[in-house]
Enzyme design. Sequence first.
Site, PDB file in Angstrom:
ATOM      1  N   HIS A  57       5.692  -0.815  -2.446  1.00 54.42           N
ATOM      2  CA  HIS A  57       5.463   0.390  -1.652  1.00 54.42           C
ATOM      3  C   HIS A  57       4.271   1.150  -2.227  1.00 54.42           C
ATOM      4  CE1 HIS A  57       6.272   4.135   0.504  1.00 54.42           C
ATOM      5  NE2 HIS A  57       6.986   3.389   1.315  1.00 54.42           N
ATOM      6  N   ASP A  78      12.879  -1.754   4.121  1.00 52.48           N
ATOM      7  CA  ASP A  78      12.973  -2.898   5.029  1.00 52.48           C
ATOM      8  C   ASP A  78      13.692  -4.101   4.420  1.00 52.48           C
ATOM      9  OD1 ASP A  78      11.611  -1.734   7.206  1.00 52.48           O
ATOM     10  OD2 ASP A  78       9.727  -1.965   6.140  1.00 52.48           O
TER      11      ASP A  78
HETATM   12  C1  SDX Z   1       7.146   0.706   5.102  1.00 55.54           C
HETATM   13  O1  SDX Z   1       4.199   4.222   3.484  1.00 55.54           O
HETATM   14  C2  SDX Z   1       5.394   4.387   3.859  1.00 55.54           C
HETATM   15  O2  SDX Z   1       5.997   5.385   3.576  1.00 55.54           O
HETATM   16  C3  SDX Z   1       5.952   3.265   4.703  1.00 55.54           C
HETATM   17  C4  SDX Z   1       7.477   3.203   4.903  1.00 55.54           C
HETATM   18  C5  SDX Z   1       7.969   4.329   5.836  1.00 55.54           C
HETATM   19  O3  SDX Z   1       9.153   4.682   5.781  1.00 55.54           O
HETATM   20  O4  SDX Z   1       7.173   4.794   6.684  1.00 55.54           O
HETATM   21  O5  SDX Z   1       8.166   3.295   3.676  1.00 55.54           O
HETATM   22  C6  SDX Z   1       7.887   1.894   5.629  1.00 55.54           C
HETATM   23  O6  SDX Z   1       6.094   0.388   5.625  1.00 55.54           O
HETATM   24  C7  SDX Z   1       7.700  -0.053   3.903  1.00 55.54           C
HETATM   25  C8  SDX Z   1       6.787  -1.184   3.396  1.00 55.54           C
HETATM   26  C9  SDX Z   1       7.044  -2.445   4.200  1.00 55.54           C
HETATM   27  N1  SDX Z   1       6.138  -3.525   3.892  1.00 55.54           N
HETATM   28  C10 SDX Z   1       6.490  -4.629   3.193  1.00 55.54           C
HETATM   29  O7  SDX Z   1       7.622  -4.745   2.730  1.00 55.54           O
HETATM   30  C11 SDX Z   1       5.440  -5.701   3.101  1.00 55.54           C
HETATM   31  C12 SDX Z   1       5.317  -6.216   1.686  1.00 55.54           C
HETATM   32  N2  SDX Z   1       4.762  -5.201   0.844  1.00 55.54           N
HETATM   33  C13 SDX Z   1       3.386  -5.057   0.712  1.00 55.54           C
HETATM   34  O8  SDX Z   1       2.480  -5.711   1.492  1.00 55.54           O
HETATM   35  C14 SDX Z   1       2.849  -3.833  -0.050  1.00 55.54           C
HETATM   36  O9  SDX Z   1       3.646  -3.646  -1.180  1.00 55.54           O
HETATM   37  C15 SDX Z   1       2.707  -2.534   0.748  1.00 55.54           C
HETATM   38  C16 SDX Z   1       1.879  -2.714   2.008  1.00 55.54           C
HETATM   39  C17 SDX Z   1       4.062  -1.975   1.121  1.00 55.54           C
HETATM   40  C18 SDX Z   1       1.977  -1.494  -0.162  1.00 55.54           C
HETATM   41  O10 SDX Z   1       0.649  -1.851  -0.285  1.00 55.54           O
HETATM   42  P1  SDX Z   1      -0.401  -1.175  -1.292  1.00 55.54           P
HETATM   43  O11 SDX Z   1       0.075   0.145  -1.750  1.00 55.54           O
HETATM   44  O12 SDX Z   1      -1.738  -1.216  -0.632  1.00 55.54           O
HETATM   45  O13 SDX Z   1      -0.386  -2.122  -2.543  1.00 55.54           O
HETATM   46  P2  SDX Z   1      -1.116  -3.482  -2.712  1.00 55.54           P
HETATM   47  O14 SDX Z   1      -0.919  -4.337  -1.522  1.00 55.54           O
HETATM   48  O15 SDX Z   1      -2.565  -3.207  -3.088  1.00 55.54           O
HETATM   49  O16 SDX Z   1      -0.336  -4.095  -3.935  1.00 55.54           O
HETATM   50  C19 SDX Z   1      -0.635  -3.810  -5.289  1.00 55.54           C
HETATM   51  C20 SDX Z   1      -0.456  -5.094  -6.056  1.00 55.54           C
HETATM   52  C21 SDX Z   1      -1.322  -6.231  -5.500  1.00 55.54           C
HETATM   53  O17 SDX Z   1      -1.605  -7.114  -6.586  1.00 55.54           O
HETATM   54  P3  SDX Z   1      -3.038  -6.971  -7.327  1.00 55.54           P
HETATM   55  O18 SDX Z   1      -4.104  -7.169  -6.260  1.00 55.54           O
HETATM   56  O19 SDX Z   1      -3.089  -5.586  -7.909  1.00 55.54           O
HETATM   57  O20 SDX Z   1      -2.993  -8.060  -8.353  1.00 55.54           O
HETATM   58  O21 SDX Z   1       0.900  -5.556  -5.950  1.00 55.54           O
HETATM   59  C22 SDX Z   1       0.937  -6.824  -5.284  1.00 55.54           C
HETATM   60  C23 SDX Z   1      -0.406  -6.939  -4.531  1.00 55.54           C
HETATM   61  O22 SDX Z   1      -0.770  -8.288  -4.321  1.00 55.54           O
HETATM   62  N3  SDX Z   1       2.027  -6.759  -4.293  1.00 55.54           N
HETATM   63  C24 SDX Z   1       2.883  -7.759  -4.040  1.00 55.54           C
HETATM   64  C25 SDX Z   1       3.766  -7.253  -3.065  1.00 55.54           C
HETATM   65  N4  SDX Z   1       3.426  -5.981  -2.766  1.00 55.54           N
HETATM   66  C26 SDX Z   1       2.362  -5.700  -3.511  1.00 55.54           C
HETATM   67  N5  SDX Z   1       2.997  -8.988  -4.510  1.00 55.54           N
HETATM   68  C27 SDX Z   1       3.987  -9.766  -4.027  1.00 55.54           C
HETATM   69  N6  SDX Z   1       4.874  -9.356  -3.076  1.00 55.54           N
HETATM   70  C28 SDX Z   1       4.778  -8.089  -2.586  1.00 55.54           C
HETATM   71  N7  SDX Z   1       5.616  -7.657  -1.625  1.00 55.54           N
END
Ligand code: SDX
Length: 431
Positions: free
Chosen positions: A308, A366
Site C-alpha cells: 500500500h 483487497d
Molecule cells: C487499494 O491508496 C489507497 O488508499 C487505495 C485503497 C483505498 O481504500 O482506496 O486502499 C484501495 O487500492 C489497495 C491496493 C490494492 N492494490 C494491490 O493490492 C495491488 C498490489 N499492490 C501494489 O501494486 C502496490 O503495493 C500498490 C499499488 C498498492 C502501491 O504502490 P506504490 O506505493 O507505488 O509502491 P510501489 O509499487 O512503488 O512498491 C514499492 C516497492 C517496489 O519494489 P522496488 O521497486 O522498490 O524494488 O515494493 C514492491 C515494488 O515492486 N511491491 C511489491 C508489491 N507491492 C509493492 N512487490 C511484490 N508484491 C507486491 N504486491
Amino acid sequence: MSDSKKFASLTIGDKTLELPIYSPTEGPDVIDIRKLYAQGDVFTYDPGFTSTAACDSTITYIDGAAGILLHRGYTIGELTEKSHYLEVCYLLLNGELPSAEELEHFEYRITRHTMLHEQMMNFFRGFRRDAHPMAIMTGVVGAMSAFYHDSLDITDPQQREVASVRMISKMPTIAAMAFKYSKGQPFVYPSNDLDFASNFLRMCFATPVEEYEVDPILSRAMDRIFTLHADHEQNASTSTVRLAGSSGANPFACIAAGIACLWGPTHGGANQACLEMLEEIGTVDRIPEYIARAKDKNDSFRLMGFGHRVYKNFDPRAVVLKENADEVLELLGIENNPKLQVAKALEAAALEDPYFKEKKLFPNVDFYSGIILEAMGFPTSMFTPIFALSRTVGWIAQWKEMLDDPQLKIGRPRQLYQGESQRDYVDVEDR
Ligand code: SDX
C-alpha cells in the site's frame, strides 16, 4: 488554513524563498509551494504524488506507520464494531455522528431514493450480457446526468444534497442490476422494508420464483464490507473525483470518473485480481513459487492484495476482514475453504520473507474481501462494483468538501517536458 509561523527556506541560484509550513492536526507538516513558480520560476516534480498534499481535508486520516484509519476522528475498528454503514455515511458527509432522530431521517431519505428511473432499464439492456459490471456501472452512473436534470446545478446546495442522496441510494440498485443482467435474470426492485445491506443482498440473490430470506449474519458481514470501504482519504479514485469536480463537472459525471479509476487492478480491481491469484496458486505447496515470482524484478507478477502507498504496517481493514472471513465461512459451513487456507498461508509466508519485511508490504483491504464475497455467492466480477458502491459516499463527501473550499481551483498539474523544442514542419516528400 491557519497562518503559518514556520517557514522552509529554499535557495535556487542567488534567490532564497521562504515557504510557509503548516502543521496538520495529525501527520507530517506540509510546505506550501503555491507561490514557488511565481517567485522562483521552478516547478516541483512528484509523479504519483508520493510527497504532495493536493488539498486540505477534515474527513479521513491514515497513520500508515501505525496502521490506523480514522473517519472524522473515529477508528475504523470501532466504527465497524459499533456502528453501521449508513451511520458512517452520515458521519463522513456531516462530520459528526447523528442523533437518533437525524439517523432515522437520513435512513428514511436513503431508503426512499433506491429506485431507478424506469427508462434506465433500457439503458442496461443495451449492454452485452458478458459486459463487466464495472463497465456497466461507469456507463449507467455517467448516464444519471441524463435522467436527473434537477440535481445537476453544483452551485445550489439543495441540488448537491439531492444528487448525493440519489447516488448513495441508487448505487446498490445499479450494481445489483448489472449483476442480474450478466446472469440473464430479471431485475429485482429494491425493497424499502429492508436495511441497506439486506436490500442489496436481496436485489442480487432473490428471483421471482423463490423467496429469498436474508441471513442476518450475512447482512451484517455485507454491511461491514460496505463500512470498511467507505472512504480512504486521497486515493487514486477519490483524487480522480476531485480533479473531475474541480472543473465544475456535474456530480454524476465526477462519480463515474471515480468508478472508472477504481476499476484498475492496482486499485479497487485488486480484489478481483487477488481472488483470481489465489485460485491460480490453488494449493499451499505452490506458495514459494509465487512468492519467488513476486520478488523477481523480471517478472511482472505481484502479490495482489499486498502492499500500500500509505500503510507500512497492517491495513486495519484487512485485520477486520480476516476475522470476518472466518465468521462468514463458518456460518456457511465452509471453514475449510481452500482459498482461505491458501490466503492465510500466503500471508504468513510473505510476512516472514525478508523482501516483504524490508519493503513493509502487508495485506491490504483487497486481500480477504474477495474470499468473503465469493462465499456469499458473488462472482469475482462483482467484487469491484461492491467496492465502488461502498466508496460512493467517500467520493461524495470529498467532492462536497472540495466545492465548499473557498480556495478551490481547477486541478491543473504542470510537467517536466522532455520532448522536442520548437522545430520546423517538413513536407512529406522531403522526410
Ligand atoms: C487499494 O491508496 C489507497 O488508499 C487505495 C485503497 C483505498 O481504500 O482506496 O486502499 C484501495 O487500492 C489497495 C491496493 C490494492 N492494490 C494491490 O493490492 C495491488 C498490489 N499492490 C501494489 O501494486 C502496490 O503495493 C500498490 C499499488 C498498492 C502501491 O504502490 P506504490 O506505493 O507505488 O509502491 P510501489 O509499487 O512503488 O512498491 C514499492 C516497492 C517496489 O519494489 P522496488 O521497486 O522498490 O524494488 O515494493 C514492491 C515494488 O515492486 N511491491 C511489491 C508489491 N507491492 C509493492 N512487490 C511484490 N508484491 C507486491 N504486491
